[in-house]
Design a protein around this motif. Structure first.
Motif, mmCIF file in Angstrom:
data_model
loop_
_atom_site.group_PDB
_atom_site.id
_atom_site.type_symbol
_atom_site.label_atom_id
_atom_site.label_comp_id
_atom_site.label_asym_id
_atom_site.label_seq_id
_atom_site.Cartn_x
_atom_site.Cartn_y
_atom_site.Cartn_z
ATOM 1 N N ARG A 1 0.850 -1.180 0.064
ATOM 2 C CA ARG A 1 -0.031 0.004 -0.118
ATOM 3 C C ARG A 1 1.012 1.385 0.003
ATOM 4 N N LYS A 2 0.504 2.058 -0.912
ATOM 5 C CA LYS A 2 1.123 3.614 -0.841
ATOM 6 C C LYS A 2 0.688 4.373 0.400
ATOM 7 N N ALA A 3 1.564 4.698 1.137
ATOM 8 C CA ALA A 3 1.117 5.546 2.360
ATOM 9 C C ALA A 3 -0.150 5.241 3.003
ATOM 10 N N TYR A 4 -0.155 4.082 3.560
ATOM 11 C CA TYR A 4 -1.299 3.651 4.169
ATOM 12 C C TYR A 4 -1.631 4.513 5.242
ATOM 13 N N GLU A 5 -3.238 4.821 5.275
ATOM 14 C CA GLU A 5 -3.844 5.711 6.058
ATOM 15 C C GLU A 5 -2.709 7.046 6.086
ATOM 16 N N ASN A 6 -2.255 7.457 5.182
ATOM 17 C CA ASN A 6 -1.512 8.607 5.037
ATOM 18 C C ASN A 6 -0.150 8.820 5.728
ATOM 19 N N PHE A 7 0.026 7.411 6.176
ATOM 20 C CA PHE A 7 1.446 7.526 6.813
ATOM 21 C C PHE A 7 2.409 6.829 5.589
ATOM 22 N N GLU A 8 3.348 7.430 5.165
ATOM 23 C CA GLU A 8 4.372 7.117 4.307
ATOM 24 C C GLU A 8 5.242 5.982 4.725
ATOM 25 N N TYR A 9 5.393 5.934 5.828
ATOM 26 C CA TYR A 9 6.269 4.659 6.412
ATOM 27 C C TYR A 9 5.337 3.694 7.303
ATOM 28 N N SER A 10 4.457 3.534 6.698
ATOM 29 C CA SER A 10 3.316 2.392 7.473
ATOM 30 C C SER A 10 3.809 1.307 7.367
ATOM 31 N N HIS A 11 3.554 0.142 8.523
ATOM 32 C CA HIS A 11 3.846 -0.954 8.429
ATOM 33 C C HIS A 11 3.232 -1.511 7.344
ATOM 34 N N ALA A 12 2.158 -1.287 6.709
ATOM 35 C CA ALA A 12 1.604 -1.788 5.625
ATOM 36 C C ALA A 12 2.158 -1.298 4.193
ATOM 37 N N SER A 13 3.343 -0.586 4.217
ATOM 38 C CA SER A 13 3.815 0.067 3.056
ATOM 39 C C SER A 13 5.257 -0.527 3.100
ATOM 40 N N ILE A 14 5.626 -1.356 3.611
ATOM 41 C CA ILE A 14 7.146 -1.608 3.699
ATOM 42 C C ILE A 14 7.595 -2.264 2.357
ATOM 43 N N SER A 15 6.872 -3.096 1.833
ATOM 44 C CA SER A 15 7.083 -3.575 0.561
ATOM 45 C C SER A 15 7.099 -2.677 -0.673
ATOM 46 N N TYR A 16 6.338 -1.703 -0.651
ATOM 47 C CA TYR A 16 6.079 -0.638 -1.648
ATOM 48 C C TYR A 16 7.312 0.381 -1.422
ATOM 49 N N GLN B 1 -7.288 -5.091 -3.313
ATOM 50 C CA GLN B 1 -7.413 -5.071 -4.693
ATOM 51 C C GLN B 1 -6.285 -4.434 -5.389
ATOM 52 N N SER B 2 -6.029 -3.177 -4.994
ATOM 53 C CA SER B 2 -4.877 -2.480 -5.433
ATOM 54 C C SER B 2 -3.485 -3.137 -5.497
ATOM 55 N N GLU B 3 -3.371 -3.992 -4.150
ATOM 56 C CA GLU B 3 -2.185 -4.551 -4.054
ATOM 57 C C GLU B 3 -1.916 -5.759 -4.994
ATOM 58 N N ALA B 4 -3.058 -6.640 -5.187
ATOM 59 C CA ALA B 4 -3.123 -7.649 -6.136
ATOM 60 C C ALA B 4 -2.786 -7.297 -7.657
ATOM 61 N N ILE B 5 -3.451 -6.203 -7.899
ATOM 62 C CA ILE B 5 -3.072 -5.506 -9.129
ATOM 63 C C ILE B 5 -1.606 -5.117 -9.452
ATOM 64 N N THR B 6 -0.770 -4.526 -8.232
ATOM 65 C CA THR B 6 0.592 -4.138 -8.304
ATOM 66 C C THR B 6 1.276 -5.300 -8.306
#
Length: 355
Positions: free
Chosen positions: A187-202, A223-228
């Protein structure tokens, strides 16, 4: 005789751990070949908290881990040392976690306009704090790499290893990441946090040296992660559902591991989110998901990585969270994964011999 050899001669690996150190080993940052960076940080966690206490939980449980490895002779002699847990980082995590949690609650309430001004500056504040944490990890990694040490990390949430991966990217023109995880973290900047735990691979994929990301066990993603994952040719994802269906239809885990290893380049960084395992092994992790792997399944995969001749250049173990006081199960499992990964890392680097 070197100081390290004197220490080894005087240590009884079969006795009671008399040292207040990781795994009760007698080494320090000068005599250990492997340095573990603890990062007690969980500012952006979006479900249950507790992972900031993961490094301490693993440290406390590690004294109960026996040091003998059947297929790696005298593994303990390599030397593993965990740096002191930085209290100031833990304090900052607690403070900024409160701010981030209130902001997340506001988002989940539909971002009511009446509070918009109150929360407007929160993403920037949190992003700056997380950037400082990443820079601290980066500097620690660079410091010990400059001394010729192998370096690994224990989090904290899954945002914590980015600084280590960045430091290693400056040493390797091309490398891969093997990610064990229930979540894609794309996820890109999940919940508007650039360094989110959900954005490490991004975020890791922003490093041009990262030539391949191989994800294993993914089973909770948007879905967006599946597409990426499908459209980015640097990503190969082995979804948990597909792995299990193949196994139910007779495909051996050895064959699946060979498929996974075959997708990796020669130099590999390994990131292990404990929630990639069956939740019975990590019931208190921040975002547990039904499914996942037995511990020995993943450690077998890691052994195959080493036996293939590919080189592990670093690793992390994140999202371990202790339960209520007296519940050491998550730390117990985490300590055993950490010890085995440390020794496989050493074998990969030619420090130890793997049968």
């Amino acid at each position: 005789m070197s100081l390290k050899h004197k220490i080894i001669e005087q240590f009884d690996p079969n006795g009671v751990g008399a040292y207040d150190s990781l795994f009760g080993l007698p080494f320090d940052e000068e005599t250990a070949d492997l340095i573990i960076i603890p990062v007690p940080w969980e500012v952006t966690v979006s479900y249950a908290s507790g992972t900031a206490s993961g490094p301490e939980a693993i440290f406390q449980a590690s004294s109960q881990v026996d040091l003998f490895e059947q297929d790696i002779h005298d593994a303990w002699k390599m030397g593993i040392y965990m740096l002191p847990i930085p209290d100031d980082l833990a304090d900052k995590s607690s403070s900024f976690r409160i701010l981030a949690r209130n902001y997340i609650n506001w988002l989940e309430e539909g971002s009511p306009a009446i509070s918009a001004e109150r929360f407007a500056a929160v993403p920037e504040i949190i992003n700056n704090a997380c950037e400082e944490m990443n820079e601290w990890v980066y500097e620690q990694a660079k410091k010990y790499r400059a001394k010729g040490k192998m370096v690994a990390l224990i989090g904290g949430d899954h945002s914590t290893p980015l600084g280590l991966i960045k430091a290693l990217s400056e040493e390797y023109n091309s490398f891969g990441v093997l990610q064990i995880d229930a979540h894609a973290d794309l996820r890109k900047a999940y919940e508007n946090f650039e360094y989110s735990h959900a954005s490490i691979s991004y975020n890791a994929l922003k490093l041009p040296q990262l030539s391949k990301l191989v994800q294993v066990g993914i089973r909770d993603y948007c879905q967006s992660e599946a597409i990426t994952a499908k459209e980015n040719n640097r990503i190969t994802t082995f979804y948990d559902k597909d792995i299990k269906e193949n196994m139910y239809e007779g495909k051996a885990w050895k064959v699946i591991c060979d498929d996974i290893v075959g997708k990796l380049p020669e130099d590999v960084y390994i990131t292990i989110d404990i929630d990639g395992f069956d939740p019975k092994l990590c019931p208190n992790t921040g975002t547990p998901v039904a499914g996942g792997f037995e511990m020995e399944q993943i450690l077998y995969l890691m052994k195959q990585v080493v036996k293939s001749g590919k080189k592990i250049i670093g690793f992390d173990l994140v999202e371990v969270a202790p339960g209520v006081e007296g519940d050491e199960w998550d730390g117990n499992v985490g300590a055993r994964i950490l010890y085995r990964m440390a020794n496989l890392f050493g074998a990969s680097q030619g420090k130890l011999n793997l049968k």
